[in-house]
Design an enzyme around this catalytic site. Structure first.
Site, PDB file in Angstrom:
ATOM      1  N   HIS A   2      -2.380  -1.653   2.784  1.00  0.00           N
ATOM      2  CA  HIS A   2      -3.093  -2.528   2.349  1.00  0.00           C
ATOM      3  C   HIS A   2      -2.986  -3.049   1.088  1.00  0.00           C
ATOM      4  O   HIS A   2      -3.847  -3.500   0.455  1.00  0.00           O
ATOM      5  CB  HIS A   2      -4.514  -2.447   2.577  1.00  0.00           C
TER       6      HIS A   2
ATOM      7  N   ARG B 121       6.486  -9.411   3.554  1.00  0.00           N
ATOM      8  CA  ARG B 121       5.612  -8.155   3.692  1.00  0.00           C
ATOM      9  C   ARG B 121       6.421  -7.257   4.292  1.00  0.00           C
ATOM     10  O   ARG B 121       6.939  -7.179   5.424  1.00  0.00           O
ATOM     11  CB  ARG B 121       4.385  -8.743   4.635  1.00  0.00           C
TER      12      ARG B 121
ATOM     13  N   ASN C 118       5.868 -12.618   7.527  1.00  0.00           N
ATOM     14  CA  ASN C 118       5.171 -11.324   7.778  1.00  0.00           C
ATOM     15  C   ASN C 118       5.908 -11.031   9.246  1.00  0.00           C
ATOM     16  O   ASN C 118       5.330 -11.680  10.154  1.00  0.00           O
ATOM     17  CB  ASN C 118       3.869 -11.541   7.870  1.00  0.00           C
TER      18      ASN C 118
ATOM     19  N   ARG D 272      -8.202   2.658  15.492  1.00  0.00           N
ATOM     20  CA  ARG D 272      -7.964   4.016  14.997  1.00  0.00           C
ATOM     21  C   ARG D 272      -8.979   5.105  14.581  1.00  0.00           C
ATOM     22  O   ARG D 272      -9.938   4.680  14.271  1.00  0.00           O
ATOM     23  CB  ARG D 272      -6.758   3.891  13.740  1.00  0.00           C
TER      24      ARG D 272
ATOM     25  N   GLU E 205      -3.840 -12.153   1.307  1.00  0.00           N
ATOM     26  CA  GLU E 205      -2.393 -11.386   1.305  1.00  0.00           C
ATOM     27  C   GLU E 205      -1.161 -12.243   1.207  1.00  0.00           C
ATOM     28  O   GLU E 205      -0.169 -11.959   0.358  1.00  0.00           O
ATOM     29  CB  GLU E 205      -2.342 -10.324   2.392  1.00  0.00           C
TER      30      GLU E 205
END
Ligand code: AMP
Length: 402
Positions: free
Chosen positions: A184, A95, A11, A245, A388
């Site tokens: 996601h 990823r 990643n 955010r 993940e």
């Protein structure tokens, strides 16, 4: 066909490179860690053999290739390594943030795929260059080894046009690819499969609302294994209130701030990095633990941030319940979803209105994978830890086995 047993998952972010080495046959994590602050004088490497203790050291990592080299040296190190030679690695899973509309599932990388990934940079200008850089570094250090791209957007590619197109003239979608993509996806996919397994059913038989609640958060309505809608949009800025955010707001807020004299970058930074729990909570933290402890102490701004977080989450879960035509399960995952009983507790009263009766005692005491709703609850509430990296490794094996 050659056996695919050992898979390296990468990643690669703008200044970090995370890795996990799996034996995917046994689903065992052999080693994991990261190199952070790549390019800075104080780059740092964290390495963990299996479930052992984390080792940390300052390293020289001027770029991602140098960082990857350090990772490979650690993996074959006679003392702390877990493989004898890099030849033991069968494939690498990456990823990748954005697959646009081109990549609807995980894909083996070749020169054509690489060219298409580069065309997708405008849709993810911060993430795509380091994601692509990670693949290029692997091509250099593991020549000839297959690289598989696993996209954050792919699982959401089943959304109907009514859900994923914005109500603006079609030409902006045609010209610039402007539409909702969702993110996601790897986590929502993992949790969908894990929920079905936990309930002893097939994903095709279930209507689920998956809530990935972490520093970045998104919710997905998954009908019979396919995403019907999700909260993030063209970028990960849309939807629920997140750590830094804002989530949804009237787009005219942006024009107003621009007309007030802020630059595009300043508005971007405000909404992505300085808003959400951090911007509202007033306790100089984007961490839910700090928001909750301050709310409990009576800090009004922290209480407001938590109330906004709850309000927006209930808003979407209610909407998805209606869009799905009812739900079998609501699933919590991610750092907050899995660990914060106090954050989940704020949802109990309003979730009961859609037949999801969370048991406060189970919510407060159990850890996932587990059921936290009462036995007679119409909608089951679950905590299902996400993974993940494991999902990327599984996808990589699946692509290689085709
Ligand atoms: P993630 O982005 O999924 O790694 O989630 C990170 C966020 O999870 C942190 O910013 C915290 O807000 C939250 N978190 C992690 N552990 C806990 C905990 N024990 N209680 C409350 N929040 C937690």
């Amino acid at each position: 066909m050659e056996k695919i047993d050992i898979i390296l998952v990468i990643n690669s972010g703008s200044s970090s490179l995370k890795f996990t080495l799996y034996n995917i046959e046994t689903e065992t994590k052999l080693a994991s860690g990261l190199v952070e602050r790549i390019g800075a004088d104080n780059a740092n490497m964290v390495y963990r053999k299996g479930d052992g203790a984390k080792e940390e050291q300052l390293v020289a990592a001027p770029d991602h290739s140098a960082a990857l080299r350090l990772v490979t040296e650690a993996l074959v190190d006679p003392a702390k390594g877990v493989i004898k030679s890099l030849d033991e690695v069968d494939a690498i899973g990456h990823r990748v943030l954005h697959g646009g509309e081109i990549f609807k599932s995980s894909t083996l990388v070749d020169a054509d795929v690489m060219a298409q990934l580069k065309k997708l940079v405008p849709l993810g200008p911060l993430h795509m260059p380091p994601n692509i850089g990670g693949i290029e570094a692997c091509e250099k250090i593991f020549p000839g080894l297959p690289n598989v791209a696993v996209f954050d957007t792919a699982f959401h590619q089943t959304m109907p046009k009514s859900a994923c197109h914005y109500a603006i003239p079609e030409e902006y979608y045609q010209k610039y690819g402007i539409r909702k993509y969702g993110f996601h996806g790897t986590s929502h996919h993992f949790v969908t499969l894990a929920t079905a397994e936990y309930l002893g059913k097939k994903p095709e038989d279930l209507k689920i609302i998956t809530c990935h609640l972490g520093n970045g958060s998104s919710i997905a309505a998954v009908k019979y294994g396919k995403v019907l809608d999700t909260t993030m949009g063209l970028t990960p800025l849309a939807g629920v209130v997140m750590g830094t955010r804002s989530g949804d707001l009237d787009p005219a807020v942006v024009f107003t701030l621009l007309r007030e004299g802020m630059s595009v970058d300043e508005v971007d930074n405000l909404l992505n990095k300085k808003s959400g729990l951090l911007g509202v909570g007033g306790v100089n933290s984007n961490d839910m633990r700090d928001i909750i402890s301050n709310a409990e102490k009576g800090v009004e701004s922290a209480k407001l941030a938590l109330d906004m977080w709850t309000h927006r989450l209930v808003f979407y879960v209610g909407a998805y319940y209606a869009l799905l035509g009812g739900a079998d399960a609501i699933v919590f995952t991610g750092g907050i979803g899995e660990n914060s009983a106090a954050a989940r507790a704020t949802l109990i009263e309003q979730f009961a209105a859609i037949g999801c009766d969370i048991d406060p005692e189970l919510n407060a005491t159990l850890r996932g994978p587990c059921t936290i709703s009462k036995p007679d609850s119409k909608v089951t509430a679950l905590i299902i830890p996400t993974d993940e990296e494991l999902m990327i490794a599984k996808e990589t094996k699946a692509v290689m086995s085709k």
